[in-house]
Write a protein that holds these residues in place. Sequence first.
Motif, PDB file in Angstrom:
ATOM      1  N   GLN A 289      51.300  38.777  33.119  1.00 53.59           N
ATOM      2  CA  GLN A 289      50.875  37.938  34.240  1.00 53.59           C
ATOM      3  C   GLN A 289      51.254  36.474  34.003  1.00 53.59           C
ATOM      4  OE1 GLN A 289      46.727  38.659  35.097  1.00 53.59           O
ATOM      5  NE2 GLN A 289      47.011  40.876  35.281  1.00 53.59           N
ATOM      6  N   VAL A 290      51.061  36.025  32.789  1.00 54.39           N
ATOM      7  CA  VAL A 290      51.431  34.645  32.436  1.00 54.39           C
ATOM      8  C   VAL A 290      52.924  34.424  32.659  1.00 54.39           C
ATOM      9  CG1 VAL A 290      51.718  33.046  30.488  1.00 54.39           C
ATOM     10  CG2 VAL A 290      49.542  34.244  30.827  1.00 54.39           C
ATOM     11  N   ALA A 291      53.727  35.357  32.199  1.00 52.65           N
ATOM     12  CA  ALA A 291      55.178  35.213  32.325  1.00 52.65           C
ATOM     13  C   ALA A 291      55.610  35.189  33.787  1.00 52.65           C
ATOM     14  CB  ALA A 291      55.882  36.352  31.581  1.00 52.65           C
ATOM     15  N   ALA A 292      55.009  36.061  34.626  1.00 49.48           N
ATOM     16  CA  ALA A 292      55.380  36.109  36.047  1.00 49.48           C
ATOM     17  C   ALA A 292      55.015  34.805  36.751  1.00 49.48           C
ATOM     18  CB  ALA A 292      54.705  37.301  36.730  1.00 49.48           C
ATOM     19  N   MET A 293      53.834  34.259  36.461  1.00 48.72           N
ATOM     20  CA  MET A 293      53.449  32.984  37.082  1.00 48.72           C
ATOM     21  C   MET A 293      54.357  31.854  36.629  1.00 48.72           C
ATOM     22  SD  MET A 293      49.267  32.969  37.413  1.00 48.72           S
ATOM     23  CE  MET A 293      48.815  33.849  35.918  1.00 48.72           C
ATOM     24  N   ASN A 294      54.698  31.831  35.356  1.00 52.36           N
ATOM     25  CA  ASN A 294      55.595  30.783  34.863  1.00 52.36           C
ATOM     26  C   ASN A 294      56.978  30.884  35.499  1.00 52.36           C
ATOM     27  OD1 ASN A 294      53.962  29.231  33.143  1.00 52.36           O
ATOM     28  ND2 ASN A 294      54.187  30.693  31.462  1.00 52.36           N
ATOM     29  N   MET A 295      57.457  32.102  35.713  1.00 55.88           N
ATOM     30  CA  MET A 295      58.750  32.290  36.373  1.00 55.88           C
ATOM     31  C   MET A 295      58.724  31.700  37.780  1.00 55.88           C
ATOM     32  SD  MET A 295      59.623  36.217  35.241  1.00 55.88           S
ATOM     33  CE  MET A 295      60.977  36.375  36.405  1.00 55.88           C
ATOM     34  N   ALA A 296      57.662  31.996  38.527  1.00 55.74           N
ATOM     35  CA  ALA A 296      57.558  31.491  39.901  1.00 55.74           C
ATOM     36  C   ALA A 296      57.483  29.971  39.925  1.00 55.74           C
ATOM     37  CB  ALA A 296      56.346  32.106  40.590  1.00 55.74           C
ATOM     38  N   LEU A 297      56.687  29.401  39.031  1.00 55.52           N
ATOM     39  CA  LEU A 297      56.566  27.943  38.969  1.00 55.52           C
ATOM     40  C   LEU A 297      57.895  27.294  38.605  1.00 55.52           C
ATOM     41  CD1 LEU A 297      53.143  27.637  37.095  1.00 55.52           C
ATOM     42  CD2 LEU A 297      53.579  26.962  39.465  1.00 55.52           C
ATOM     43  N   ASN A 298      58.576  27.850  37.618  1.00 52.54           N
ATOM     44  CA  ASN A 298      59.843  27.266  37.183  1.00 52.54           C
ATOM     45  C   ASN A 298      60.887  27.316  38.290  1.00 52.54           C
ATOM     46  OD1 ASN A 298      58.835  26.709  34.644  1.00 52.54           O
ATOM     47  ND2 ASN A 298      59.558  28.630  33.736  1.00 52.54           N
ATOM     48  N   GLU A 299      60.975  28.447  38.995  1.00 55.04           N
ATOM     49  CA  GLU A 299      61.962  28.547  40.063  1.00 55.04           C
ATOM     50  C   GLU A 299      61.641  27.578  41.197  1.00 55.04           C
ATOM     51  OE1 GLU A 299      64.593  32.076  41.717  1.00 55.04           O
ATOM     52  OE2 GLU A 299      62.491  32.361  42.258  1.00 55.04           O
ATOM     53  N   ALA A 300      60.347  27.347  41.425  1.00 53.26           N
ATOM     54  CA  ALA A 300      59.938  26.428  42.487  1.00 53.26           C
ATOM     55  C   ALA A 300      60.041  24.963  42.063  1.00 53.26           C
ATOM     56  CB  ALA A 300      58.503  26.732  42.911  1.00 53.26           C
ATOM     57  N   GLY A 301      60.324  24.722  40.796  1.00 59.74           N
ATOM     58  CA  GLY A 301      60.397  23.351  40.305  1.00 59.74           C
ATOM     59  C   GLY A 301      59.044  22.678  40.246  1.00 59.74           C
ATOM     60  N   LEU A 302      58.008  23.465  39.963  1.00 58.55           N
ATOM     61  CA  LEU A 302      56.643  22.953  39.925  1.00 58.55           C
ATOM     62  C   LEU A 302      56.118  22.954  38.501  1.00 58.55           C
ATOM     63  CD1 LEU A 302      55.154  24.921  42.964  1.00 58.55           C
ATOM     64  CD2 LEU A 302      55.523  22.448  42.884  1.00 58.55           C
ATOM     65  N   SER A 303      55.451  21.891  38.115  1.00 59.28           N
ATOM     66  CA  SER A 303      54.714  21.897  36.849  1.00 59.28           C
ATOM     67  C   SER A 303      53.326  22.462  37.111  1.00 59.28           C
ATOM     68  CB  SER A 303      54.604  20.478  36.290  1.00 59.28           C
ATOM     69  OG  SER A 303      53.775  19.685  37.125  1.00 59.28           O
TER      70      SER A 303
END
Length: 424
Positions: A289-303
């Motif tokens: 779950q952590v990895a999936a959320m980090n992937m979405a944030l990174n692709e969106a350019g969000l910290s």
Amino acid sequence: MHYRVAVTGLGIVNPFDGEGEPNSGGVTDFFQRITNGQSAVSLYETQDIPRPISVPAVRCAAFRPELRLGKALSTMMERFAQLGVAAAFDAWQDAGLDKEYCQASGMTEASGVAWGTALGGLMAFERGYRDFWQHGRERVPPMSVVLGMNNAAAGHISIQLGLGNSALTYSVACASAATAIGEAFQHIRNGRAKLMVAGGSDATLAYAVVRAWEALKVLSPGDKATAPQACRPFHPERAGLVLGEGAAALVLEDWDHAVARNARIYAEIAGYGANADHMHLVRPDQNGQVAAMNMALNEAGLSPSELGYVNAHGTATREGDPIEIAALRTVFGRHAEQLAVSATKSAHGHLMGATGAVEALLTVLALHYDTLPPTAHLDRVDASCAGVAHVRGTALRGSKVTSALSNSFAFGGSNAVLAFKAVR
């Protein structure tokens, strides 16, 4: 080159339809009811043999497919497809498009469908079994294969709207619709399409399905009085999930194409994370779950510190809820204490393959209306689910949130997370 992706249309078939005029309701009414904490859960009872069903559930009881789709078209579909096509038609119309748009504009090969369903047309096959074993008939109805195939909804949407780029179906348990939306987003982002209808639908209240979930011992109990409060994510007394049926659809569009035709833009879909826990078939895994959320944030350019809201998977199971909260605390660190979190399944139930689309729709509207829906019935938070800013009881209005995630975590270890940005 990556392209920006706009959300320009929303459609839903939901259990609140029909509480006023027949087939009334729709997206705005649904959002208002969810933000008011109104529950769509009631006691579902049948007289099935050998044992009647009596469980809290969510039904689209007022949905009339012959009125929404026409009699000729609706008879060619099983219920999950009827629900899905009706939602897709509404989203298409909401985007300011008509059925002839693709052909008239030359967009046929640039427009497609991505659809999610966990169960597909299972009801068609269940009726066939009943015909054999209960009613002694010698054959099943000749349309059973066409009604029962999982890609029926995507196929009908593609045919009716003239979408020739793709007609994709994703069956990833309760991450099905979120996966479909995420993959449609990638189609547009990577230049493979200009316009996609994406979402999901399921009709989960077949006898065999209810009995199967009951045997797994994860369904919340309840009677007529307690059923509306049966789904209680993050609550110390949570007792399991509530099954439901429904559908939701989003029209995703290349940003420049949307602007050029002066389309209303609800929000920007900016990121998508999908992976597999590769740990256990039914037990959720925090690391995945952590990895999936980090992937979405990174692709969106969000910290992590920029994010304002998460529509949590939050199924109200004893094991699942604390794992998701722990994953949120890991991803967002100190910011988790200020991060608004709610689980709208508390009001609309778990719609299996449709859930990710319903929750994505609610997340888009939360940004559009600057109103964060609450977790209904959450008068107390379990200590194991503490550490985030739970939206409890009443909606959080005027929050000025500019970005949000919608989480979907499924049996089989599949995780899908969608990231959205507000457009103001």
